[in-house]
Design a protein around this motif. Structure first.
Motif, PDB file in Angstrom:
ATOM      1  N   ILE A  51     -27.590  29.159   4.004  1.00  0.00           N
ATOM      2  CA  ILE A  51     -28.985  29.016   3.608  1.00  0.00           C
ATOM      3  C   ILE A  51     -29.904  29.445   4.755  1.00  0.00           C
ATOM      4  CG2 ILE A  51     -30.779  27.318   3.038  1.00  0.00           C
ATOM      5  CD1 ILE A  51     -28.809  27.933   0.770  1.00  0.00           C
ATOM      6  N   GLY A  52     -30.969  30.163   4.399  1.00  0.00           N
ATOM      7  CA  GLY A  52     -31.976  30.542   5.386  1.00  0.00           C
ATOM      8  C   GLY A  52     -33.365  30.321   4.824  1.00  0.00           C
ATOM      9  N   TYR A  53     -34.323  30.107   5.702  1.00  0.00           N
ATOM     10  CA  TYR A  53     -35.699  29.967   5.222  1.00  0.00           C
ATOM     11  C   TYR A  53     -36.685  30.226   6.355  1.00  0.00           C
ATOM     12  CZ  TYR A  53     -39.202  28.651   1.843  1.00  0.00           C
ATOM     13  OH  TYR A  53     -40.246  28.710   0.942  1.00  0.00           O
ATOM     14  N   LYS A  54     -37.789  30.887   5.994  1.00  0.00           N
ATOM     15  CA  LYS A  54     -38.896  31.086   6.919  1.00  0.00           C
ATOM     16  C   LYS A  54     -40.193  30.792   6.178  1.00  0.00           C
ATOM     17  CE  LYS A  54     -37.141  34.555  10.175  1.00  0.00           C
ATOM     18  NZ  LYS A  54     -37.508  35.794  10.893  1.00  0.00           N
ATOM     19  N   ALA A  55     -40.926  29.807   6.671  1.00  0.00           N
ATOM     20  CA  ALA A  55     -42.259  29.521   6.146  1.00  0.00           C
ATOM     21  C   ALA A  55     -43.295  30.204   7.024  1.00  0.00           C
ATOM     22  CB  ALA A  55     -42.501  28.016   6.113  1.00  0.00           C
ATOM     23  N   ASN A  56     -44.496  30.332   6.491  1.00  0.00           N
ATOM     24  CA  ASN A  56     -45.607  30.784   7.308  1.00  0.00           C
ATOM     25  C   ASN A  56     -45.714  29.898   8.545  1.00  0.00           C
ATOM     26  OD1 ASN A  56     -48.680  30.037   7.874  1.00  0.00           O
ATOM     27  ND2 ASN A  56     -48.572  32.202   7.308  1.00  0.00           N
ATOM     28  N   ALA A  57     -46.075  30.454   9.680  1.00  0.00           N
ATOM     29  CA  ALA A  57     -46.070  29.710  10.944  1.00  0.00           C
ATOM     30  C   ALA A  57     -46.923  28.447  10.879  1.00  0.00           C
ATOM     31  CB  ALA A  57     -46.558  30.615  12.074  1.00  0.00           C
ATOM     32  N   LEU A  58     -48.087  28.512  10.229  1.00  0.00           N
ATOM     33  CA  LEU A  58     -48.957  27.335  10.127  1.00  0.00           C
ATOM     34  C   LEU A  58     -48.296  26.263   9.275  1.00  0.00           C
ATOM     35  CD1 LEU A  58     -51.590  25.844  10.584  1.00  0.00           C
ATOM     36  CD2 LEU A  58     -52.597  27.165   8.691  1.00  0.00           C
ATOM     37  N   THR A  59     -47.741  26.664   8.127  1.00  0.00           N
ATOM     38  CA  THR A  59     -47.046  25.717   7.258  1.00  0.00           C
ATOM     39  C   THR A  59     -45.874  25.080   7.988  1.00  0.00           C
ATOM     40  OG1 THR A  59     -47.654  27.020   5.303  1.00  0.00           O
ATOM     41  CG2 THR A  59     -45.835  25.464   5.053  1.00  0.00           C
ATOM     42  N   ALA A  60     -45.115  25.896   8.716  1.00  0.00           N
ATOM     43  CA  ALA A  60     -43.953  25.381   9.437  1.00  0.00           C
ATOM     44  C   ALA A  60     -44.361  24.361  10.496  1.00  0.00           C
ATOM     45  CB  ALA A  60     -43.194  26.536  10.080  1.00  0.00           C
ATOM     46  N   ALA A  61     -45.461  24.631  11.201  1.00  0.00           N
ATOM     47  CA  ALA A  61     -45.920  23.696  12.232  1.00  0.00           C
ATOM     48  C   ALA A  61     -46.302  22.355  11.626  1.00  0.00           C
ATOM     49  CB  ALA A  61     -47.110  24.294  12.977  1.00  0.00           C
ATOM     50  N   LEU A  62     -46.964  22.393  10.467  1.00  0.00           N
ATOM     51  CA  LEU A  62     -47.332  21.147   9.796  1.00  0.00           C
ATOM     52  C   LEU A  62     -46.097  20.395   9.316  1.00  0.00           C
ATOM     53  CD1 LEU A  62     -50.397  22.406   7.731  1.00  0.00           C
ATOM     54  CD2 LEU A  62     -50.447  20.840   9.674  1.00  0.00           C
ATOM     55  N   LEU A  63     -45.146  21.115   8.742  1.00  0.00           N
ATOM     56  CA  LEU A  63     -43.944  20.467   8.214  1.00  0.00           C
ATOM     57  C   LEU A  63     -43.115  19.808   9.311  1.00  0.00           C
ATOM     58  CD1 LEU A  63     -42.785  23.019   5.480  1.00  0.00           C
ATOM     59  CD2 LEU A  63     -43.767  20.743   5.140  1.00  0.00           C
ATOM     60  N   ARG A  64     -43.067  20.450  10.476  1.00  0.00           N
ATOM     61  CA  ARG A  64     -42.291  19.860  11.574  1.00  0.00           C
ATOM     62  C   ARG A  64     -42.810  18.477  11.956  1.00  0.00           C
ATOM     63  NH1 ARG A  64     -41.474  25.289  13.450  1.00  0.00           N
ATOM     64  NH2 ARG A  64     -43.496  25.309  14.501  1.00  0.00           N
ATOM     65  N   ARG A  65     -44.080  18.241  11.734  1.00  0.00           N
ATOM     66  CA  ARG A  65     -44.671  16.942  12.067  1.00  0.00           C
ATOM     67  C   ARG A  65     -44.447  15.911  10.966  1.00  0.00           C
ATOM     68  NH1 ARG A  65     -48.699  17.598  16.136  1.00  0.00           N
ATOM     69  NH2 ARG A  65     -49.777  15.747  15.375  1.00  0.00           N
ATOM     70  N   LEU A  66     -44.099  16.390   9.768  1.00  0.00           N
ATOM     71  CA  LEU A  66     -44.028  15.496   8.614  1.00  0.00           C
ATOM     72  C   LEU A  66     -42.613  15.188   8.145  1.00  0.00           C
ATOM     73  CD1 LEU A  66     -46.912  17.094   6.512  1.00  0.00           C
ATOM     74  CD2 LEU A  66     -47.027  14.961   7.802  1.00  0.00           C
ATOM     75  N   ILE A  67     -41.682  16.121   8.343  1.00  0.00           N
ATOM     76  CA  ILE A  67     -40.338  15.982   7.778  1.00  0.00           C
ATOM     77  C   ILE A  67     -39.607  14.794   8.383  1.00  0.00           C
ATOM     78  CG2 ILE A  67     -38.075  17.077   7.654  1.00  0.00           C
ATOM     79  CD1 ILE A  67     -39.981  18.248   5.660  1.00  0.00           C
ATOM     80  N   ARG A  68     -38.926  14.029   7.508  1.00  0.00           N
ATOM     81  CA  ARG A  68     -38.225  12.822   7.952  1.00  0.00           C
ATOM     82  C   ARG A  68     -36.706  12.947   7.831  1.00  0.00           C
ATOM     83  NH1 ARG A  68     -40.338   8.432   4.141  1.00  0.00           N
ATOM     84  NH2 ARG A  68     -39.872   6.915   5.772  1.00  0.00           N
ATOM     85  N   VAL A  69     -36.196  14.091   7.404  1.00  0.00           N
ATOM     86  CA  VAL A  69     -34.754  14.307   7.291  1.00  0.00           C
ATOM     87  C   VAL A  69     -34.373  15.497   8.151  1.00  0.00           C
ATOM     88  CG1 VAL A  69     -34.547  13.296   4.983  1.00  0.00           C
ATOM     89  CG2 VAL A  69     -35.075  15.737   5.216  1.00  0.00           C
ATOM     90  N   ASP A  70     -33.086  15.596   8.474  1.00  0.00           N
ATOM     91  CA  ASP A  70     -32.646  16.655   9.386  1.00  0.00           C
ATOM     92  C   ASP A  70     -31.873  17.758   8.672  1.00  0.00           C
ATOM     93  OD1 ASP A  70     -30.345  15.315   8.772  1.00  0.00           O
ATOM     94  OD2 ASP A  70     -29.699  15.002  10.843  1.00  0.00           O
ATOM     95  N   THR A  71     -32.032  17.879   7.349  1.00  0.00           N
ATOM     96  CA  THR A  71     -31.413  18.961   6.601  1.00  0.00           C
ATOM     97  C   THR A  71     -32.320  19.351   5.444  1.00  0.00           C
ATOM     98  OG1 THR A  71     -29.482  19.649   5.281  1.00  0.00           O
ATOM     99  CG2 THR A  71     -30.096  17.319   5.186  1.00  0.00           C
ATOM    100  N   GLY A  72     -32.328  20.616   5.109  1.00  0.00           N
ATOM    101  CA  GLY A  72     -33.094  21.090   3.964  1.00  0.00           C
ATOM    102  C   GLY A  72     -32.204  21.436   2.793  1.00  0.00           C
ATOM    103  N   ASN A  73     -30.985  20.928   2.821  1.00  0.00           N
ATOM    104  CA  ASN A  73     -29.977  21.316   1.842  1.00  0.00           C
ATOM    105  C   ASN A  73     -29.481  20.075   1.111  1.00  0.00           C
ATOM    106  OD1 ASN A  73     -27.064  21.748   1.030  1.00  0.00           O
ATOM    107  ND2 ASN A  73     -27.620  23.831   1.607  1.00  0.00           N
ATOM    108  N   LEU A  74     -29.568  20.075  -0.217  1.00  0.00           N
ATOM    109  CA  LEU A  74     -29.226  18.871  -0.970  1.00  0.00           C
ATOM    110  C   LEU A  74     -27.738  18.541  -0.929  1.00  0.00           C
ATOM    111  CD1 LEU A  74     -31.593  19.057  -4.065  1.00  0.00           C
ATOM    112  CD2 LEU A  74     -31.525  17.295  -2.297  1.00  0.00           C
ATOM    113  N   VAL A  75     -26.875  19.528  -0.828  1.00  0.00           N
ATOM    114  CA  VAL A  75     -25.446  19.230  -0.696  1.00  0.00           C
ATOM    115  C   VAL A  75     -25.204  18.472   0.607  1.00  0.00           C
ATOM    116  CG1 VAL A  75     -23.142  20.223  -0.428  1.00  0.00           C
ATOM    117  CG2 VAL A  75     -24.698  21.146  -2.153  1.00  0.00           C
ATOM    118  N   ASN A  76     -25.787  18.965   1.691  1.00  0.00           N
ATOM    119  CA  ASN A  76     -25.663  18.276   2.984  1.00  0.00           C
ATOM    120  C   ASN A  76     -26.274  16.882   2.926  1.00  0.00           C
ATOM    121  OD1 ASN A  76     -24.459  20.569   4.017  1.00  0.00           O
ATOM    122  ND2 ASN A  76     -26.279  21.282   5.091  1.00  0.00           N
TER     123      ASN A  76
END
Length: 398
Positions: free
Chosen positions: A300-325
């Motif tokens: 799996i790979g993903y790239k968000a817009n830099a601004l969106t990614a910066a905001l998400l890094r401050r908000l995300i509470r899990v360490d995986t973006g993959n539902l199987v994991n």
């Protein structure tokens, strides 16, 4: 409630929501003891199931702050239009499907205009991953939630909504034996060759950021395995964009174009491709569960817009973006985000999956475990969802 047809209004704004909505519509029609009529907003699959969409659903398939801002006036106008349509229709229930930034705003405005409106949201927001306060805000204008993941109902109930775990729709697709993988391989002329599926996303922003690194990773694999073939199942809303990108790739790829085709046939071809592939490189999202269901090892790979990614890094509470994991608690699916989503890293993670060995075996075991947790072996999720909707509004069932 009148004794006439049951009137269900649905709002779905992305391909995954369109699939959920179409399956729900078919199940409601089958299970309801009263005839059912549908109105609202949906994509080609929902339209094929009997919905006349108020406007093209693909207008709503945007994600990320930088992508939304230029289209904000149009999106706000569509929210107003959809809410007015719900208030005018006065349905027995409004079912909003995923896309919470759009659909829950529609529900809020529609509820103000029609205070007695029953509101149901399909796909619980991922409050366990980020922005836990969303559940409480959602409860102000949502009565009931249909959850795809088994651990989600307590989060919704704590916020004041009723919630049923209905299972994930991916388990309704069956396994690789339920799809014509061999027939697709024969049609593509790759029956005896290793096959890589490239899936750079269903949104324009995803394709813009992922098509190039994905193609470069595939080129690295082909340099080591010249017999490797590449298949690209394309989402309808980005098919032209993917086809244009593919013209610059340093290899020929088999593009599966859904444009102008029966939506169900195009969907069946996509799943045949996922089942036929020996391995896949995909954008993070629902497709990882689809690949798991087809028992296709993947990265799996993903790239968000830099601004969106910066905001998400401050908000995300899990360490995986993959539902199987996430479901298994083990990181068997390699995932690469932002700067880590680079051709050499992607190709390096894909290479061990080209042959039988521990990497493939661990992924397949994790996939089977995750699918069992998502409802495989039980009633079809669309049927469970339809029964939950009908029970919530007190409608008789067959």
């Amino acid at each position: 409630m009148s004794a006439g047809p049951l009137r269900i209004h649905l709002i779905a704004g992305e391909p995954s929501g369109d699939r959920l909505g179409a399956a729900l519509m078919r199940a409601l029609t089958r299970i309801s003891a009263r005839p059912v009529t549908f109105s609202g907003v949906g994509g080609p699959l929902m339209q094929a199931a009997g919905l006349r969409s108020l406007f093209p659903a693909d207008e709503l398939a945007v994600m990320g702050l930088a992508e939304v801002l230029p289209r904000l006036p149009r999106l706000l106008a569509r929210i107003d239009q959809a809410a007015r349509d719900v208030a005018r229709a006065r349905p027995d229930a409004l079912v909003t499907i995923d896309s919470p930034s759009f659909s829950l705003r529609v529900a809020r405005r529609a509820r103000r205009a029609a205070p007695g409106l029953r509101t149901i949201h399909y796909v619980a927001p991922s409050v366990w991953a980020w922005r836990p306060g969303r559940a409480a805000k959602m409860a102000r204008h949502t009565d009931h939630v249909l959850a795809l993941l088994p651990f989600e109902p307590p989060y919704m109930q704590e916020a004041g909504m009723s919630c049923d775990f209905v299972g994930h729709p991916v388990v309704e697709r069956g396994g690789p034996e339920d799809h014509d993988a061999a027939g697709l391989r024969a049609r593509l002329g790759v029956s005896e060759r290793p096959l890589l599926a490239l899936l750079p996303g269903s949104r324009a922003g995803e394709v813009a950021r992922l098509a190039a690194p994905f193609a470069a990773a595939a080129a690295r694999l082909k340099a080591a395995r010249p017999d490797l073939a590449v298949v690209v199942p394309m989402a309808e809303g980005v098919a032209a964009q993917v086809a244009e990108a593919a013209r610059g790739w340093p290899f020929a790829a088999h593009l599966l174009d859904p444009r102008g085709r029966d939506p169900a046939e195009a969907e069946a071809e996509k799943f045949a491709a996922l089942a036929a592939a020996d391995l896949a490189l995909a954008a993070s999202g629902t497709v990882t569960l689809e690949l798991a269901a087809m028992r296709t090892p993947h990265v799996i790979g993903y790239k968000a817009n830099a601004l969106t990614a910066a905001l998400l890094r401050r908000l995300i509470r899990v360490d995986t973006g993959n539902l199987v994991n996430l479901l298994t608690g083990r990181k068997e699916i390699p995932e690469f985000f932002q700067d880590d989503c680079a051709p050499e890293a992607l190709a390096g993670a894909l290479a061990p999956l080209l042959s039988d060995g521990p990497a493939r075996e661990r992924q397949l075991a994790a996939a089977d475990e995750a699918l069992a947790l998502l409802g495989r072996g039980g009633p079809p999720p669309s049927e469970r969802a339809a029964r939950s909707v009908l029970a919530r509004i007190g409608a008789p069932m067959r």
